[in-house]
Enzyme design. Structure first.
Site, PDB file in Angstrom:
ATOM      1  N   ILE A 470       0.835  -1.210   0.000  1.00 10.23           N
ATOM      2  CA  ILE A 470       0.000   0.000   0.000  1.00 10.23           C
ATOM      3  C   ILE A 470       0.866   1.255   0.000  1.00 10.23           C
ATOM      4  O   ILE A 470       0.393   2.347   0.278  1.00 10.23           O
ATOM      5  CB  ILE A 470      -0.995  -0.024   1.177  1.00 10.23           C
ATOM      6  CG1 ILE A 470      -0.290   0.034   2.543  1.00 10.23           C
ATOM      7  CG2 ILE A 470      -1.853  -1.282   1.103  1.00 10.23           C
ATOM      8  CD1 ILE A 470      -1.262   0.071   3.731  1.00 10.23           C
ATOM      9  N   GLY A 471       2.138   1.038  -0.326  1.00 13.55           N
ATOM     10  CA  GLY A 471       3.086   2.143  -0.325  1.00 13.55           C
ATOM     11  C   GLY A 471       4.129   1.947   0.753  1.00 13.55           C
ATOM     12  O   GLY A 471       5.058   2.738   0.910  1.00 13.55           O
ATOM     13  N   THR A 472       3.984   0.862   1.502  1.00 11.65           N
ATOM     14  CA  THR A 472       4.808   0.613   2.670  1.00 11.65           C
ATOM     15  C   THR A 472       6.185   0.039   2.342  1.00 11.65           C
ATOM     16  O   THR A 472       7.077   0.079   3.178  1.00 11.65           O
ATOM     17  CB  THR A 472       4.077  -0.379   3.582  1.00 11.65           C
ATOM     18  OG1 THR A 472       3.500  -1.384   2.741  1.00 11.65           O
ATOM     19  CG2 THR A 472       2.969   0.288   4.351  1.00 11.65           C
ATOM     20  N   ILE A 634      14.737  -3.790  12.078  1.00 12.10           N
ATOM     21  CA  ILE A 634      14.330  -2.944  10.957  1.00 12.10           C
ATOM     22  C   ILE A 634      14.870  -3.584   9.681  1.00 12.10           C
ATOM     23  O   ILE A 634      16.077  -3.634   9.436  1.00 12.10           O
ATOM     24  CB  ILE A 634      14.857  -1.505  11.136  1.00 12.10           C
ATOM     25  CG1 ILE A 634      14.322  -0.906  12.453  1.00 12.10           C
ATOM     26  CG2 ILE A 634      14.468  -0.638   9.941  1.00 12.10           C
ATOM     27  CD1 ILE A 634      12.812  -0.870  12.589  1.00 12.10           C
ATOM     28  N   LYS A 638      15.675   2.350   5.030  1.00 16.87           N
ATOM     29  CA  LYS A 638      15.257   3.422   4.120  1.00 16.87           C
ATOM     30  C   LYS A 638      13.733   3.474   3.982  1.00 16.87           C
ATOM     31  O   LYS A 638      13.122   4.523   4.182  1.00 16.87           O
ATOM     32  CB  LYS A 638      15.907   3.202   2.749  1.00 16.87           C
ATOM     33  CG  LYS A 638      15.721   4.367   1.801  1.00 16.87           C
ATOM     34  CD  LYS A 638      16.562   4.194   0.551  1.00 16.87           C
ATOM     35  CE  LYS A 638      16.431   5.426  -0.343  1.00 16.87           C
ATOM     36  NZ  LYS A 638      17.268   5.308  -1.545  1.00 16.87           N
ATOM     37  N   THR A 639      13.119   2.329   3.676  1.00 18.24           N
ATOM     38  CA  THR A 639      11.655   2.338   3.538  1.00 18.24           C
ATOM     39  C   THR A 639      10.991   2.490   4.909  1.00 18.24           C
ATOM     40  O   THR A 639       9.931   3.104   5.022  1.00 18.24           O
ATOM     41  CB  THR A 639      11.147   1.064   2.834  1.00 18.24           C
ATOM     42  OG1 THR A 639      11.718  -0.085   3.468  1.00 18.24           O
ATOM     43  CG2 THR A 639      11.507   1.066   1.363  1.00 18.24           C
ATOM     44  N   LYS A 706       8.752  -6.119  14.064  1.00 21.99           N
ATOM     45  CA  LYS A 706       7.462  -5.743  14.660  1.00 21.99           C
ATOM     46  C   LYS A 706       6.584  -4.905  13.737  1.00 21.99           C
ATOM     47  O   LYS A 706       5.407  -4.720  14.017  1.00 21.99           O
ATOM     48  CB  LYS A 706       7.704  -4.950  15.949  1.00 21.99           C
ATOM     49  CG  LYS A 706       8.278  -5.780  17.099  1.00 21.99           C
ATOM     50  CD  LYS A 706       8.456  -4.918  18.336  1.00 21.99           C
ATOM     51  CE  LYS A 706       8.916  -5.739  19.530  1.00 21.99           C
ATOM     52  NZ  LYS A 706       9.187  -4.863  20.701  1.00 21.99           N
ATOM     53  N   GLU A 710       2.583   1.888  11.606  1.00 18.49           N
ATOM     54  CA  GLU A 710       1.702   2.713  12.422  1.00 18.49           C
ATOM     55  C   GLU A 710       2.373   3.379  13.621  1.00 18.49           C
ATOM     56  O   GLU A 710       1.977   4.466  14.028  1.00 18.49           O
ATOM     57  CB  GLU A 710       0.509   1.856  12.864  1.00 18.49           C
ATOM     58  CG  GLU A 710      -0.213   1.394  11.612  1.00 18.49           C
ATOM     59  CD  GLU A 710      -1.393   0.479  11.814  1.00 18.49           C
ATOM     60  OE1 GLU A 710      -1.153  -0.710  12.030  1.00 18.49           O
ATOM     61  OE2 GLU A 710      -2.525   0.940  11.730  1.00 18.49           O
TER      62      GLU A 710
HETATM   63 MO1  MOS Z   1      -3.836   0.221   8.672  1.00 21.11          MO
HETATM   64  S1  MOS Z   1      -5.141   1.576   9.576  1.00 21.11           S
HETATM   65  O1  MOS Z   1      -4.177  -1.159   9.657  1.00 21.11           O
HETATM   66  O2  MOS Z   1      -4.237   0.031   7.112  1.00 21.11           O
END
Ligand code: MOS
Length: 743
Positions: A470-472, A634, A638-639, A706, A710
């Site tokens: 999703i862009g992550t 990690i 970078k990402t 982890k 968020e």
């Molecule tokens: Mo995130 S709010 O669990 O896409």
């Protein structure tokens, strides 16, 4: 010499070139033959009934193919009336076009399908609809006394733990006490890419659905159940997403309407939503929070109480656990947490980055700052005095928790010692300067996920899983994990995702993808490795004969003995010598409950902020932010840094700008566009620093990761609010901090 140790190395996005050159195709861009276009007609009222849809008038326009509404919706739709999507809250899901009833403003009430997009849009603009209006209620203030505890569960809903100790008495008897209400309004999802679906009709009720979603499997389950399709006939694809943030966890009405129209018209149909229509679903709920804190003379917490009331729709009970983390972040024997919903005539709220925690941490962490000031203790010292060594909600130790290092390392790097604790004591010209800090906790979750890997004789590895990016940075970290596990160069690995033909993965959300899909990718690559080893041992004169999988390692395109690295076999030679053209296998990874069940698993952070507030104008400039994050290993600094940067920008937005304002007379969000829904622009963003605190954790999952999607948002708005107080002496308890609140 080259290396194939990729995990932990800053690595540019492998999908970057496709995204910046336009080669990445998004849901509403797929070219399919004989495409018709649907345009959604949204309700002009918040509550009532549709008495008539004057479809015949627009059907007379040449090129208009059909008007779908409750008047002609086929009975096949909602084949399974009780079906909920994987992440649906309790209640009964909204069924577009199902009935004449209107339950929220901008409810989709018709779909006009035409030969061109322009024609569909024009026809929808002249479609007359008659309504019978009823009185609506969209103001949570009117429902303050009608809060109720959620009854229906959903996955992820955790009722607050029962009270512990004697929270009321302890508060009454505390040395320092505070009680305040903290408020934020609704916020709407505004990813760059708007929602849309292109449904390709492949004949005979066979569909390929290109949808904007954070979970193709979830959308496939939803569509097959509702339209009575077999999974083989309903392939769902999402390769790229222009931002998700939670907006795409649930199937949106755009995909429902596109599939409905496609099945009825027996041709390909695309439905895209406008920016305005993006305000018709999926918002962070307007929430009222009440916090009571009491401290002992030594600055330890005597009592902690946190109550939240937020809106939900009339038909679903959306929950987001706002208060639970308040019972675990600090050590306190007397705790009471409360959580209630109030039904309004709005669409069901939806998860938005760190749902519940981002907002709960705003209230708790501002209250902690207020209490530190009242008790005359430095805010960091105050938190350290109340440091929780175990999760008191669950009565379990943390799998790892390096929050103390976030405080110390963050404070040192930020220069916290330069802070004069006295409010209004620091200035630069006509600007008041303030330092503030806050932090938070987010869950480290692993879910079951599967992956498939194929190694071909040319040394190329293809790994796939029906997850999302999703862009992550999913494409990139999965490529790193696969390349490192099998000792192949990054360029020899291709990771594919977002297709229901691939092995099953959960929706991408909750910061669990790195842990969940990452573990599956590691597992499937290890399985390929074992196959390779067996073949390598069959080679003539193999130096690996008799070696167990533990005794070898995969590095630089070779399998070699750990103890004697000169004894090696080239991976590419193994397949060629064996005569096999490829090795292929599936694998899945599930949480290790023996380890995980006995621990509480969380990421933590501490945020440090400098603001400058113009004394005459009240304008707030967030001049510096440092976010210290402890989130396990990690995978890609970078990402991962980009994730935290994005969170900080969003936190600045949340603190100073972002709010969807409801006009209760109409029951409609009035600033439902990009000109009035304020978000930061480049000029609002100054110095940002991200610090990852090293954290080892062998409980959370085999990778020790982890997730960072968020945690970065936690405490940002609170730290800004606290810095504004330090600069100005004004305590703001309702977001956003508009400048008039400081004058
Ligand atoms: Mo995130 S709010 O669990 O896409």
């Amino acid at each position: 010499m080259s290396t194939t140790n990729y995990i932990g190395k800053p690595t540019s996005r492998v999908d970057g070139p496709a995204k910046v050159t336009g080669a990445a195709t998004y849901a509403a861009e797929f070219q399919v033959p004989n495409l018709a276009y649907g345009w959604v007609v949204s309700s002009a009222i918040a509550k009532g009934r549709i008495t008539k849809v004057h479809s015949e008038e627009v059907l007379a326009i040449p090129g208009v193919l059909e008007v779908f509404s409750h008047e002609n919706v086929p009975s096949l739709a909602w084949f399974d009336r009780n079906y909920k999507d994987d992440v649906a809250p309790g209640g009964s899901p909204f069924r577009p076009l199902h009935e004449d009833k209107i339950q929220f403003n901008q409810q989709p009430i018709a779909l006009v399908v035409a030969e061109t997009l322009e024609l569909a849009r024009y026809a929808s603009s002249v479609l007359r609809i008659d309504y019978e209006e009823e009185k609506h209620e969209t103001d949570i203030e009117a429902k303050r006394d009608e809060g109720f505890e959620p009854g229906n569960g959903k996955s992820g809903w955790m009722p607050p733990p029962p009270p512990r100790g004697n929270p009321d008495k302890a508060w009454e008897e505390a040395e320092h006490r505070l009680e305040h209400e903290y408020v934020h309004g609704a916020q709407h999802h505004n990813p760059m890419e708007m929602f849309g679906a292109t449904v390709e009709w492949r004949g005979d009720k066979k569909l390929t659905v290109y949808d904007k979603t954070q979970g193709v499997v979830n959308v496939q389950n939803y569509l097959t159940k509702i339209f009575g399709l077999s999974k083989d006939d309903c392939r769902v694809i999402n390769h790229y997403m222009g931002g998700g943030f939670g907006s795409g966890l649930r199937p949106q009405y755009s995909v429902f309407l596109a599939v409905l129209a496609s099945l009825e018209l027996k041709r390909s149909v695309r439905v895209t939503l406008t920016r305005q229509q993006m305000f018709s679903f999926g918002h962070r709920p307007h929430t009222l929070q009440y916090v009571k804190l009491g401290t002992n003379p030594d600055g330890t917490l005597a009592a902690l109480q946190h109550h939240a009331l937020h809106e939900t729709s009339q038909f679903e009970e959306y929950t987001e656990n706002v208060v639970n983390w308040s019972g675990m972040l600090y050590q306190c024997e007397n705790v009471k947490l409360g959580y209630q919903l109030a039904k309004l005539d709005v669409f069901t709220p939806q998860d938005m980055r760190a749902p519940g925690a981002a907002t709960g941490s705003f209230a708790l962490e501002v209250a902690m700052d207020e209490m530190a000031a009242a008790a005359g203790i430095d805010p960091i010292d105050f938190r350290i005095r109340n440091y929780a060594e175990e999760d008191q909600n669950a009565g379990k130790p943390f799998s790892s928790k390096r929050l103390r290092d976030c405080y110390h390392q963050g404070a040192a790097k930020f220069g916290w010692d330069q802070r004069n604790p006295q409010p209004r004591s620091m200035r630069k010209g006509n600007r008041l300067v303030g330092y503030g800090m806050a932090g938070g906790v987010w869950d480290a979750t692993q879910k079951k996920a599967a992956a498939k890997a194929t190694l071909t004789a040319d040394g190329q590895l293809l790994v796939s899983s029906a997850t999302a990016d999703i862009g992550t940075g999913t494409y990139t970290i999965m490529t790193q994990i696969a390349a490192e596990t099998l000792g192949l160069p990054l360029e020899a690995v291709t990771f594919k995702l977002g297709d229901t033909d691939m092995p099953e993965a959960p929706v991408q959300g909750g910061s669990w993808t790195a842990a969940s899909v990452g573990s599956a990718v590691k597992s499937v690559c290890e399985a390929i490795g074992e196959k390779l080893l067996k073949l390598a041992q069959k080679m003539e004169g193999s130096p690996l004969k008799g070696a167990s999988p533990d005794e070898v390692e995969f590095v630089n395109g070779q399998i070699r003995l750990r103890q004697d690295p000169d004894n090696a076999v080239v991976i590419r030679d193994v397949l060629q010598a064996s005569g096999e053209t490829k090795l292929e296998t599936d694998s899945s990874a599930t949480p290790n409950m023996l380890k995980q069940g006995t621990h509480s698993m969380h990421s933590h952070n501490a945020v440090f902020v400098e603001v400058e507030v113009d004394e005459e104008f009240g304008t707030v400039h967030v001049t510096r932010v440092l976010n210290a994050v402890a989130a396990g290993r990690i995978l890609n600094p970078k990402t991962a840094r980009s994730q935290v940067l994005g969170s900080i920008v969003w936190g600045i937005s949340m603190a100073l700008m972002e709010e969807t304002i409801m006009d209760h007379q109409f029951g409609r969000y009035m600033n439902h566009n990009y000109s009035e829904y304020h978000i930061p622009v480049q000029a609002d963003i100054h110095d940002i620093e991200v610090l990852f605190v090293e954290e080892e954790d062998d409980v959370v999952n085999p990778l020790g990761v982890k997730g960072v999607g968020e945690i970065g948002l936690l405490g940002v708005a609170a730290a800004i609010t606290n810095a504004v107080y330090h600069a100005t002496g004004k305590r703001v308890r309702d977001l956003p901090i508009y400048l008039d609140k400081l004058l």
